[in-house]
Motif scaffolding. Structure first.
Motif, PDB file in Angstrom:
ATOM      1  N   SER A  22       0.806  -1.224   0.000  1.00  0.00           N
ATOM      2  CA  SER A  22       0.000   0.000   0.000  1.00  0.00           C
ATOM      3  C   SER A  22       0.836   1.269   0.000  1.00  0.00           C
ATOM      4  CB  SER A  22      -0.919   0.002   1.222  1.00  0.00           C
ATOM      5  OG  SER A  22      -0.144  -0.067   2.420  1.00  0.00           O
ATOM      6  N   LEU A  23       2.167   1.145   0.096  1.00  0.00           N
ATOM      7  CA  LEU A  23       2.986   2.353   0.107  1.00  0.00           C
ATOM      8  C   LEU A  23       2.815   3.114  -1.205  1.00  0.00           C
ATOM      9  CD1 LEU A  23       6.433   1.428   1.714  1.00  0.00           C
ATOM     10  CD2 LEU A  23       4.628   2.887   2.641  1.00  0.00           C
ATOM     11  N   PRO A  24       2.626   4.430  -1.134  1.00  0.00           N
ATOM     12  CA  PRO A  24       2.452   5.216  -2.362  1.00  0.00           C
ATOM     13  C   PRO A  24       3.782   5.393  -3.093  1.00  0.00           C
ATOM     14  CG  PRO A  24       2.403   6.658  -0.453  1.00  0.00           C
ATOM     15  CD  PRO A  24       2.443   5.255   0.079  1.00  0.00           C
ATOM     16  N   VAL A  25       3.685   5.822  -4.325  1.00  0.00           N
ATOM     17  CA  VAL A  25       4.874   6.085  -5.133  1.00  0.00           C
ATOM     18  C   VAL A  25       5.700   7.188  -4.478  1.00  0.00           C
ATOM     19  CG1 VAL A  25       5.667   6.912  -7.381  1.00  0.00           C
ATOM     20  CG2 VAL A  25       3.750   5.318  -7.235  1.00  0.00           C
ATOM     21  N   ALA A  26       7.019   7.061  -4.567  1.00  0.00           N
ATOM     22  CA  ALA A  26       8.011   7.985  -3.993  1.00  0.00           C
ATOM     23  C   ALA A  26       8.254   7.736  -2.508  1.00  0.00           C
ATOM     24  CB  ALA A  26       7.636   9.441  -4.220  1.00  0.00           C
ATOM     25  N   SER A  27       7.586   6.718  -1.936  1.00  0.00           N
ATOM     26  CA  SER A  27       7.860   6.394  -0.534  1.00  0.00           C
ATOM     27  C   SER A  27       9.240   5.750  -0.412  1.00  0.00           C
ATOM     28  CB  SER A  27       6.799   5.441   0.013  1.00  0.00           C
ATOM     29  OG  SER A  27       5.530   6.052  -0.004  1.00  0.00           O
ATOM     30  N   VAL A  28       9.920   6.047   0.694  1.00  0.00           N
ATOM     31  CA  VAL A  28      11.253   5.489   0.948  1.00  0.00           C
ATOM     32  C   VAL A  28      11.107   4.069   1.480  1.00  0.00           C
ATOM     33  CG1 VAL A  28      13.372   5.731   2.296  1.00  0.00           C
ATOM     34  CG2 VAL A  28      12.235   7.770   1.365  1.00  0.00           C
ATOM     35  N   VAL A  29      11.803   3.163   0.848  1.00  0.00           N
ATOM     36  CA  VAL A  29      11.752   1.761   1.240  1.00  0.00           C
ATOM     37  C   VAL A  29      12.883   1.424   2.202  1.00  0.00           C
ATOM     38  CG1 VAL A  29      11.936  -0.600   0.382  1.00  0.00           C
ATOM     39  CG2 VAL A  29      10.604   1.092  -0.885  1.00  0.00           C
ATOM     40  N   ALA A  30      14.105   1.896   1.914  1.00  0.00           N
ATOM     41  CA  ALA A  30      15.259   1.537   2.743  1.00  0.00           C
ATOM     42  C   ALA A  30      16.337   2.598   2.576  1.00  0.00           C
ATOM     43  CB  ALA A  30      15.802   0.173   2.354  1.00  0.00           C
ATOM     44  N   ARG A  31      17.271   2.613   3.548  1.00  0.00           N
ATOM     45  CA  ARG A  31      18.454   3.474   3.501  1.00  0.00           C
ATOM     46  C   ARG A  31      19.673   2.593   3.746  1.00  0.00           C
ATOM     47  NH1 ARG A  31      18.338   9.164   4.543  1.00  0.00           N
ATOM     48  NH2 ARG A  31      16.216  10.036   4.439  1.00  0.00           N
ATOM     49  N   ILE A  32      20.616   2.637   2.827  1.00  0.00           N
ATOM     50  CA  ILE A  32      21.860   1.888   3.002  1.00  0.00           C
ATOM     51  C   ILE A  32      23.026   2.859   2.877  1.00  0.00           C
ATOM     52  CG2 ILE A  32      20.870  -0.269   2.152  1.00  0.00           C
ATOM     53  CD1 ILE A  32      22.190   0.286  -0.529  1.00  0.00           C
ATOM     54  N   LYS A  33      24.158   2.505   3.510  1.00  0.00           N
ATOM     55  CA  LYS A  33      25.306   3.414   3.477  1.00  0.00           C
ATOM     56  C   LYS A  33      26.600   2.614   3.417  1.00  0.00           C
ATOM     57  CE  LYS A  33      27.524   7.287   5.829  1.00  0.00           C
ATOM     58  NZ  LYS A  33      27.527   8.199   6.992  1.00  0.00           N
ATOM     59  N   ALA A  34      27.465   3.026   2.511  1.00  0.00           N
ATOM     60  CA  ALA A  34      28.818   2.461   2.446  1.00  0.00           C
ATOM     61  C   ALA A  34      29.731   3.309   3.316  1.00  0.00           C
ATOM     62  CB  ALA A  34      29.320   2.449   1.004  1.00  0.00           C
ATOM     63  N   ALA A  35      30.554   2.651   4.148  1.00  0.00           N
ATOM     64  CA  ALA A  35      31.441   3.364   5.062  1.00  0.00           C
ATOM     65  C   ALA A  35      32.650   3.891   4.304  1.00  0.00           C
ATOM     66  CB  ALA A  35      31.879   2.445   6.187  1.00  0.00           C
ATOM     67  N   ASP A  36      33.022   5.160   4.627  1.00  0.00           N
ATOM     68  CA  ASP A  36      34.208   5.785   4.025  1.00  0.00           C
ATOM     69  C   ASP A  36      34.866   6.620   5.104  1.00  0.00           C
ATOM     70  OD1 ASP A  36      36.103   7.223   2.573  1.00  0.00           O
ATOM     71  OD2 ASP A  36      34.847   7.264   0.784  1.00  0.00           O
ATOM     72  N   ALA A  37      36.153   6.303   5.390  1.00  0.00           N
ATOM     73  CA  ALA A  37      36.865   7.010   6.458  1.00  0.00           C
ATOM     74  C   ALA A  37      37.183   8.446   6.087  1.00  0.00           C
ATOM     75  CB  ALA A  37      38.154   6.269   6.820  1.00  0.00           C
ATOM     76  N   ASP A  38      37.083   8.803   4.831  1.00  0.00           N
ATOM     77  CA  ASP A  38      37.355  10.173   4.422  1.00  0.00           C
ATOM     78  C   ASP A  38      36.180  11.075   4.795  1.00  0.00           C
ATOM     79  OD1 ASP A  38      39.827   9.456   3.275  1.00  0.00           O
ATOM     80  OD2 ASP A  38      38.792   8.740   1.468  1.00  0.00           O
ATOM     81  N   VAL A  39      36.421  12.377   4.621  1.00  0.00           N
ATOM     82  CA  VAL A  39      35.394  13.355   4.981  1.00  0.00           C
ATOM     83  C   VAL A  39      35.235  14.327   3.825  1.00  0.00           C
ATOM     84  CG1 VAL A  39      35.764  13.193   7.470  1.00  0.00           C
ATOM     85  CG2 VAL A  39      37.097  14.831   6.131  1.00  0.00           C
ATOM     86  N   GLY A  40      34.155  15.115   3.917  1.00  0.00           N
ATOM     87  CA  GLY A  40      33.937  16.162   2.924  1.00  0.00           C
ATOM     88  C   GLY A  40      33.676  15.601   1.553  1.00  0.00           C
ATOM     89  N   SER A  41      34.223  16.278   0.557  1.00  0.00           N
ATOM     90  CA  SER A  41      34.014  15.860  -0.823  1.00  0.00           C
ATOM     91  C   SER A  41      34.663  14.511  -1.117  1.00  0.00           C
ATOM     92  CB  SER A  41      34.573  16.926  -1.768  1.00  0.00           C
ATOM     93  OG  SER A  41      35.974  17.085  -1.563  1.00  0.00           O
ATOM     94  N   ASN A  42      35.689  14.153  -0.334  1.00  0.00           N
ATOM     95  CA  ASN A  42      36.348  12.860  -0.557  1.00  0.00           C
ATOM     96  C   ASN A  42      35.475  11.694  -0.123  1.00  0.00           C
ATOM     97  OD1 ASN A  42      38.797  14.014  -1.546  1.00  0.00           O
ATOM     98  ND2 ASN A  42      39.343  14.529   0.563  1.00  0.00           N
ATOM     99  N   ALA A  43      34.442  11.964   0.687  1.00  0.00           N
ATOM    100  CA  ALA A  43      33.529  10.900   1.125  1.00  0.00           C
ATOM    101  C   ALA A  43      32.227  10.925   0.342  1.00  0.00           C
ATOM    102  CB  ALA A  43      33.248  11.034   2.621  1.00  0.00           C
ATOM    103  N   GLU A  44      32.089  11.849  -0.599  1.00  0.00           N
ATOM    104  CA  GLU A  44      30.872  11.910  -1.385  1.00  0.00           C
ATOM    105  C   GLU A  44      30.790  10.686  -2.294  1.00  0.00           C
ATOM    106  OE1 GLU A  44      30.710  15.566  -3.455  1.00  0.00           O
ATOM    107  OE2 GLU A  44      30.469  16.785  -1.650  1.00  0.00           O
ATOM    108  N   MET A  45      29.576  10.091  -2.321  1.00  0.00           N
ATOM    109  CA  MET A  45      29.383   8.859  -3.083  1.00  0.00           C
ATOM    110  C   MET A  45      28.170   8.981  -3.972  1.00  0.00           C
ATOM    111  SD  MET A  45      30.234   5.911  -0.274  1.00  0.00           S
ATOM    112  CE  MET A  45      29.656   6.859   1.121  1.00  0.00           C
ATOM    113  N   GLU A  46      28.116   8.132  -4.950  1.00  0.00           N
ATOM    114  CA  GLU A  46      26.944   7.971  -5.788  1.00  0.00           C
ATOM    115  C   GLU A  46      26.567   6.497  -5.797  1.00  0.00           C
ATOM    116  OE1 GLU A  46      27.822   9.298  -9.683  1.00  0.00           O
ATOM    117  OE2 GLU A  46      29.587   8.024  -9.946  1.00  0.00           O
ATOM    118  N   TYR A  47      25.239   6.273  -5.739  1.00  0.00           N
ATOM    119  CA  TYR A  47      24.719   4.914  -5.723  1.00  0.00           C
ATOM    120  C   TYR A  47      23.936   4.678  -7.013  1.00  0.00           C
ATOM    121  CZ  TYR A  47      25.689   5.122  -0.683  1.00  0.00           C
ATOM    122  OH  TYR A  47      26.295   5.254   0.541  1.00  0.00           O
ATOM    123  N   LYS A  48      23.957   3.470  -7.488  1.00  0.00           N
ATOM    124  CA  LYS A  48      23.165   3.109  -8.657  1.00  0.00           C
ATOM    125  C   LYS A  48      22.829   1.624  -8.606  1.00  0.00           C
ATOM    126  CE  LYS A  48      27.242   2.587 -11.656  1.00  0.00           C
ATOM    127  NZ  LYS A  48      27.873   3.020 -12.922  1.00  0.00           N
TER     128      LYS A  48
END
Length: 785
Positions: A274-300
């Motif tokens: 029954s969840l409507p379209v655009a509802s968030v299903v899950a949140r996952i995160k890859a760990a990166d010891a860097d910070v700032g722009s060096n820790a910016e990631m893209e998921y696909k």
């Protein structure tokens, strides 16, 4: 012998003072050739009088004035005839001169850092004539520096940053110390730098103060901040030099030397369908010891059967991958989805590619859960039209909904009455057919937006909502009328054919091709001799005068009925009356006054003056009425008694009365015996809030005691009354006393058989007279019945 810092400074001062004094004594002050100076009565001679500069050591600590130098003129023969005068900066306050010898002394402690030199002027005068024997000469006293100021870091403490993993020798920051001593004299201001804290990670160049890295591969993830202490020392770092320190906080800035890694190889989430379209299903995160722009990631999503159903985006703040629904889920169609997701750094540093790929993969499985869904309408919005002339019960349209679950439960329909408060429409609960329930009026509401509810028969809690927009089609059911309330005037001196008013009309209806109105005078007004009407064929008409001149004395107001017809099918018409007032106008045709009464007013008396006079008369009448009313007011007594005492009730009558039942002729209280309980009197100046209990019955006692008791009771009654304010009053009491020698004269007490009258016959009159028979009858049964 090793000297301390203070002793070494004093030693240098003494040496410098000795050198200055010896140099000035040998040369008798530095001189240069000057222009010849002429004095009357003397031959022209060449003089030596121009002075360059003197030197004096700063921070002199002695008790005697410090000798600076000597001024001398060739004219001075040493006989005291010449007087020397000093002026300029510090003259008399810092520097003094012996006017006989020309010796200059410094009387105060001098600081080169406050003022490096003083410019003064010297003059030689003849003591007797007080005339100059030499021209005024300007010279400089220069303060000679000693090492009395330590180096200072004016910009400290410092903060700096350097990228982690930087090679040895990478420049971090340059620190600079300043020394207030004279940089042109000796080594007092020559500074060298050294590092006191921060080895072995950093070093500093002694001459420039540039801080550099001293170790390779410093890792920010291991330690990201270092505190350095840098020292600057003058005298080229030799012993006896003064020093100052500052701190430098060095922060290792991040570089992308750590690839992202998922903590788990797979994830699983349960999602209701029954969840409507655009509802968030899950949140996952890859760990990166860097910070700032060096820790910016893209998921696909790189693979899986949910490529078109789900999408993944990145949260810019947390760098999490957000999986959301892209299409509606349907448990009946598919129960699970598998996604293959990749996380990769957006900014890759090629220097660290040898550490491995800067991306990682994980698997996400999404389980779809079945839920009981509400009915779904075949359309989100239904558009329907109906004429406002439609009769009650006319079918407007049909809506349809179905249960999306496998059970396919039957659906029942209803209208949300919050969207149809006037109940204009009905809907068939089974078929979804919408009909009219009331007559419709487009002019009141042109569009009705209603909500239709569809609920499952098996589970009424499951309710679906459909939206219906019903447009009311217009019919010609409103007659035209004037567009506004016109205030029309005509001048008394109007000429025939003069335009006095332009009118237009409005119609609440809304025909497809717009309105077209036709104007004319009614049949009764068509042949009037005063005004005529001209239709302009553009939904306006013009009212014109037909005759020459009007007079308010004859008729001040005209009523012109105008007939307006619209272009509807069938057409509707109405008659609207135009009120035209005759006015007195100025030369420009502007109305001045339109009241016919102005002609009958007295000459020289305006309407405003008459109103003022009437207001004054009304005010005087009101004042007179108030005065009369005040005089007629009666002063009421302070004490009232509902049942007045016998002495206050004088009744005169000359009739025999109506017997004992007649209580209108006189006050029955006069027959009351004093032994009967008396009611409490209340004061008239206040309204009592407490009703006092009646006093007990008096007993037969001597008369003087009765009098005292009577007065005491009256005083007590006045004293304890809490509702009356205290006031001074004189109260008099007339009291007859108790008992009489003649006994009672009333026949009410005649109950003996010796009475002159016999009332036994009363017992024969029936039950209504039984009480009288008991009181006056002579029989024993009547006395004790």
């Amino acid at each position: 012998m090793k000297l301390g810092r203070v002793e070494f400074c004093h030693f240098l001062q003494i040496i410098a003072l000795f050198l200055c004094l010896s140099g000035m004594n040998q040369a008798e002050l530095s001189r240069s050739r000057s222009k010849p100076y002429f004095q009357s009565g003397r031959p022209r001679t060449k003089r030596s009088w121009v002075w360059n500069q003197f030197f004096v050591l700063e921070e002199y600590m002695g008790t005697d004035p410090l000798y600076v130098g000597k001024l001398h003129s060739d004219v001075d023969k040493g006989d005291g005839s010449i007087k020397y005068i000093l002026s300029g900066e510090g003259a008399s306050s810092i520097f003094i001169i012996d006017e006989n010898t020309g010796d200059i002394h410094a009387t105060k402690r001098l600081d080169r850092e406050e003022q490096a030199y003083y410019t003064l002027r010297a003059q030689a005068l003849d003591r007797l004539t007080n005339k100059p024997v030499e021209p005024e000469s300007e010279f400089v006293i220069k303060i000679q520096d000693i090492n009395d100021n330590e180096p200072k870091f004016l910009d400290g403490p410092y903060t700096a940053g350097v990228p982690e993993m930087s090679p040895v020798g990478t420049s971090v920051v340059q620190v600079t110390a300043t020394d207030a001593d004279d940089p042109t004299y000796g080594n007092s201001a020559r500074v060298v730098y050294s590092i006191l804290q921060g080895q072995p990670y950093f070093s500093v160049e002694p001459k420039t103060g540039v801080i550099k890295t001293a170790l390779p591969n410093m890792d920010r993830e291991a330690k990201d901040q270092y505190l350095l202490v840098i020292q600057a020392k003058d005298m080229v770092g030799q012993n006896g030099g003064l020093s100052g320190t500052t701190s430098v906080t060095v922060t290792l800035t991040d570089v992308n030397d750590n690839p992202p890694r998922f903590p788990r190889r797979s994830y699983q989430y349960n999602v209701p369908e029954s969840l409507p379209v655009a509802s968030v299903v899950a949140r996952i995160k890859a760990a990166d010891a860097d910070v700032g722009s060096n820790a910016e990631m893209e998921y696909k999503i790189v693979d899986g059967d949910g490529l078109g159903v789900f999408k993944i985006t990145v949260d810019k703040d947390t760098q999490e991958g957000i999986i959301a629904i892209q299409k509606e889920l349907d448990f009946e169609a598919k129960t699970s989805y598998t996604l293959r997701i990749e996380a990769a750094n957006m900014h890759i540093d090629t220097r660290f590619l040898s550490l491995g790929p800067f991306s990682d993969m994980t698997t996400v499985k999404i389980i779809v859960e079945d839920v009981d869904e509400p009915p779904v309408f075949t359309s989100r919005l239904y558009s329907m039209v109906v004429s406002e002339a439609a009769k009650v019960g006319t079918i407007i349209g049909t809506v349809a909904a179905h249960d999306p679950d496998a059970s396919n439960s039957p659906v029942r329909y209803s209208i949300d009455r919050n969207t149809d408060l006037e109940r204009y429409f009905n809907i068939d609960a089974n078929s979804g057919v919408i009909t009219t329930a009331k007559s419709l009026d487009r002019e009141s509401n042109a569009v009705h937006n209603i909500t239709v509810l569809a609920m499952e028969s098996q589970n009424p809690a499951q309710i679906g909502r459909g939206y219906v927009a019903i447009t009311i089609l217009d019919i010609n059911d409103n007659a035209p009328e004037f567009a506004m309330e016109y205030e029309t005037t005509v001048c008394e001196n109007a000429q025939p054919g003069q335009v006095i008013q332009k009118i237009s009309a409005i119609d609440k209806d809304d025909p497809p091709n717009g309105h077209q109105f036709y104007f004319s005078l009614t049949a009764e007004a068509a042949n009037n001799h005063n005004f005529t009407l001209q239709d302009n064929k553009d939904n306006t008409a013009t009212v014109l005068t037909r005759r020459n001149g009007f007079r308010r004395q004859e008729q001040s107001v005209f009523y012109l009925p105008i007939f307006i017809v619209d272009s509807g099918s069938p057409s509707l018409s109405s008659t609207n009356t135009l009120t035209i007032r005759v006015c007195d106008c100025d030369a420009d045709g502007i109305a001045q006054t339109c009241n016919a009464e102005a002609y009958i007013l007295p000459a020289g008396l305006s309407t405003g003056a008459l109103i003022a006079i009437l207001a004054c008369v009304l005010t005087l009448l009101v004042l007179v009425l108030l005065i009369v009313t005040m005089r007629r007011r009666k002063k009421e007594p302070l004490i009232f008694d509902e049942e007045r005492d016998i002495r206050e009730n004088i009744v005169r009558y000359d009739d025999e009365g109506g017997g004992e039942e007649d209580t209108e002729a006189f006050d029955m209280a006069a027959l009351r015996n004093l032994n009967i309980i008396r009611d409490t009197k209340t004061r008239r100046d206040v309204t009592p809030e407490i009703q006092f209990l009646s006093r007990p019955t008096f007993k037969s006692i001597p008369d003087n005691v009765i009098f005292r008791e009577f007065i005491w009771e009256r005083l007590k009654e006045a004293d304890v009354d809490p509702c009356a304010p205290p006031y001074d009053s004189l109260q008099t009491y007339a009291f007859e006393g108790n008992g009489s020698v003649a006994e009672s004269l009333s026949s009410l007490d005649s109950i003996s058989s010796n009475s002159d009258q016999n009332y036994d016959y009363l017992s024969d009159w029936g039950p209504r007279f039984k009480r009288l028979a008991d009181m006056y009858g002579t029989g024993p049964e009547s006395l004790y019945s």
